[in-house]
Design a protein around this motif. Sequence first.
Motif, PDB file in Angstrom:
ATOM      1  N   LEU A   1      38.916  44.599  67.580  1.00 37.76           N
ATOM      2  CA  LEU A   1      38.174  45.717  67.012  1.00 37.76           C
ATOM      3  C   LEU A   1      36.732  45.318  66.735  1.00 37.76           C
ATOM      4  O   LEU A   1      35.805  46.090  66.973  1.00 37.76           O
ATOM      5  N   GLY A   2      36.566  44.080  66.276  1.00 38.98           N
ATOM      6  CA  GLY A   2      35.218  43.585  65.985  1.00 38.98           C
ATOM      7  C   GLY A   2      34.342  43.618  67.214  1.00 38.98           C
ATOM      8  O   GLY A   2      33.201  44.080  67.169  1.00 38.98           O
ATOM      9  N   PHE A   3      34.905  43.184  68.307  1.00 41.34           N
ATOM     10  CA  PHE A   3      34.130  43.188  69.556  1.00 41.34           C
ATOM     11  C   PHE A   3      33.758  44.607  69.955  1.00 41.34           C
ATOM     12  O   PHE A   3      32.630  44.887  70.383  1.00 41.34           O
ATOM     13  N   ASP A   4      34.714  45.487  69.787  1.00 41.37           N
ATOM     14  CA  ASP A   4      34.495  46.890  70.102  1.00 41.37           C
ATOM     15  C   ASP A   4      33.377  47.487  69.251  1.00 41.37           C
ATOM     16  O   ASP A   4      32.504  48.200  69.753  1.00 41.37           O
ATOM     17  N   ILE A   5      33.396  47.176  67.973  1.00 36.68           N
ATOM     18  CA  ILE A   5      32.378  47.678  67.046  1.00 36.68           C
ATOM     19  C   ILE A   5      31.008  47.113  67.416  1.00 36.68           C
ATOM     20  O   ILE A   5      30.003  47.817  67.414  1.00 36.68           O
ATOM     21  N   GLU A   6      31.010  45.837  67.746  1.00 34.98           N
ATOM     22  CA  GLU A   6      29.787  45.159  68.172  1.00 34.98           C
ATOM     23  C   GLU A   6      29.117  45.934  69.308  1.00 34.98           C
ATOM     24  O   GLU A   6      27.916  46.177  69.279  1.00 34.98           O
ATOM     25  N   GLU A   7      29.924  46.317  70.282  1.00 31.44           N
ATOM     26  CA  GLU A   7      29.410  47.027  71.441  1.00 31.44           C
ATOM     27  C   GLU A   7      28.998  48.448  71.099  1.00 31.44           C
ATOM     28  O   GLU A   7      27.962  48.917  71.527  1.00 31.44           O
ATOM     29  N   ARG A   8      29.844  49.127  70.353  1.00 34.56           N
ATOM     30  CA  ARG A   8      29.620  50.554  70.092  1.00 34.56           C
ATOM     31  C   ARG A   8      28.524  50.796  69.076  1.00 34.56           C
ATOM     32  O   ARG A   8      27.706  51.679  69.237  1.00 34.56           O
ATOM     33  N   LEU A   9      28.510  50.029  68.020  1.00 32.69           N
ATOM     34  CA  LEU A   9      27.550  50.284  66.944  1.00 32.69           C
ATOM     35  C   LEU A   9      26.393  49.300  66.943  1.00 32.69           C
ATOM     36  O   LEU A   9      25.508  49.381  66.100  1.00 32.69           O
ATOM     37  N   ARG A  10      26.421  48.349  67.883  1.00 34.18           N
ATOM     38  CA  ARG A  10      25.349  47.356  67.984  1.00 34.18           C
ATOM     39  C   ARG A  10      25.105  46.639  66.660  1.00 34.18           C
ATOM     40  O   ARG A  10      23.982  46.569  66.162  1.00 34.18           O
TER      41      ARG A  10
END
Lengths: 163, 163
Positions: free
Chosen positions: A16-25
């Motif tokens: 999820l962290g990686f996903d957030i990193e990508e989506r929310l920068r």
Amino acid sequence: MSKSKNKELLELIEKLGFDIEERLRLSPLASRIYALLILSSYDGVTFEEVKETIKASKSSISVNINVLIQLGYITFITKPGDRKRYFKIAKYSSILSLEIYLQSIDNEMKIVNRINKFNQEYHPEKYINEKSLGNIFQNYLEQKEQLVKETILKMSNFRKLDK
Amino acid sequence: MSKSKNKELLELIEKLGFDIEERLRLSPLASRIYALLILSSYDGVTFEEVKETIKASKSSISVNINVLIQLGYITFITKPGDRKRYFKIAKYSSILSLEIYLQSIDNEMKIVNRINKFNQEYHPEKYINEKSLGNIFQNYLEQKEQLVKETILKMSNFRKLDK
DNA sequence: AGATTAGTTCGTTTAATTACGAACTAAGTG
DNA sequence: CACTTAGTTCGTAATTAAACGAACTAATCT
């Protein structure tokens, strides 16, 4: 905390962290903290618990928690006779993300319009050939915009009931 | 190339390039090159022209053009008796972007499911409270997935006609 | 064959993020 | 009033990405 819960938690924080990193920068650390809070209870999580789970330095945790608070993704509660702060996701965090997304769609629509005008003027052959494709894409953007707006509205209405 | 065209082109390359950088996660230079080709004619653009317009070193241009070719965003044509390559956007580049986007939606759906299961098991109170909100979001993802799939289909059908 | 053109490869430099640790503040505790 | 607790600040270090330049290859031209 049970062993299997912890293992699952850590794995989900990565994903999820990686996903957030990508989506929310957000920075990797901010993203992991945010992920942890999404996967935590309403009671909130202390600074110390965040530090233990994410395994980063006090200073980095501090900086990144404050970034998340500034951006409105998380908040904290305090308990009487307890100096600690209990961090948790902000009530409107999901709406916030969608609002940011909505802005990016609007931005994209503007750019697509300028591209079309430019190609229409300077590469008319290409413009004509791509016209239908462009229309499909423009239509797609409009429908997506509509969907996001509706979803924000639904979520806001739901939030109003919840008090 | 007229002065006003060039000015507009450079400005659009900046804007669109930044957008591509964010959306497709390409390097700044690759994004600018891709932007330039989106704003160029069917005839294609030479290596030298790319270099002149983007103002970067030969080596960087070379590396980034090859990345874009590898990923399928651009192609090139050659002309008989002319050693140069003429670069242009790939025929299916817009479909390709949507397909990559579709994958990221599917990925997000999987993660959201795991989050729900996790919170349902370990934070039942939170899970119940967030259930409606979660449903709204899940619904949003499904509709978005549907929209992207339809758009890919429409574009593919259009491409078939175009030959 | 020598020279030019078109592009590639590779080792290095630059620049920007990200995280860290040590010293610090501010509030509460014994 | 010394001590612990909770978190902050700031200068520094580590990592990574991105672009560069010089030397190289492979094809074409004269």
